[in-house]
Write an enzyme that holds these catalytic residues in place. Structure first.
Site, PDB file in Angstrom:
ATOM      1  N   HIS A  93      36.099   6.219   2.072  1.00 37.58           N
ATOM      2  CA  HIS A  93      37.060   6.379   3.167  1.00 37.58           C
ATOM      3  C   HIS A  93      37.432   6.589   4.535  1.00 37.58           C
ATOM      4  CE1 HIS A  93      38.930   7.546  -0.560  1.00 37.58           C
ATOM      5  NE2 HIS A  93      39.971   8.349   0.353  1.00 37.58           N
ATOM      6  N   HIS A  95      39.882   8.572   7.098  1.00 34.54           N
ATOM      7  CA  HIS A  95      41.488   8.876   6.960  1.00 34.54           C
ATOM      8  C   HIS A  95      42.079   9.505   8.429  1.00 34.54           C
ATOM      9  CE1 HIS A  95      42.685  10.406   3.021  1.00 34.54           C
ATOM     10  NE2 HIS A  95      41.490  10.278   2.277  1.00 34.54           N
TER      11      HIS A  95
END
Length: 121
Positions: A93, A95
């Site tokens: 993922h 940020h």
């Protein structure tokens, strides 16, 4: 252990064919987004070129959402790859962290702050 990003009930802010964005459950700043590929893959380096393009598209779309909602003055973008780098959820993922003037006293060094004594140079 089940992956929190593979849950069907996750509230997506924006998405495309290969990726989606959600608000971080433990945000650094208000509006902190996570850009996540739909395919369960542990590392950025294991993503396909198509997934990387899809995540980049959502970084841009996410920036537009954040500008309309929070009007940040800057952004930090980062990915933790591996336990030694601080990765705790092993589904890659990205940020997207909105930054605001005076959210910390001295923002110099930005992402270099992952090792605090190296941030200011």
């Amino acid at each position: 252990m089940s992956c929190p990003f593979c849950c069907e009930k996750i509230e997506k802010i924006i998405e495309n064919e290969l990726a989606f964005a959600i608000y971080d459950q433990y945000p650094v700043n208000e509006g902190h987004l996570l850009i996540i590929p739909k395919r369960h893959v542990s590392s950025y380096f294991e993503t396909s070129n198509e997934e990387r393009l899809a995540m980049n598209e959502l970084l841009e779309d996410g920036r537009h959402v954040l500008e309309k909602t929070y009007a940040p003055q800057g952004y930090n973008i980062g990915i933790n790859c591996g336990e030694a780098a601080g990765q705790t959820i092993f589904h890659v993922h990205v940020h997207l962290i909105p930054r605001f003037t005076n959210d910390i006293a001295n923002p110099r060094g930005g992402v270099r702050g992952v090792i605090p004594e190296k941030r200011i140079y």
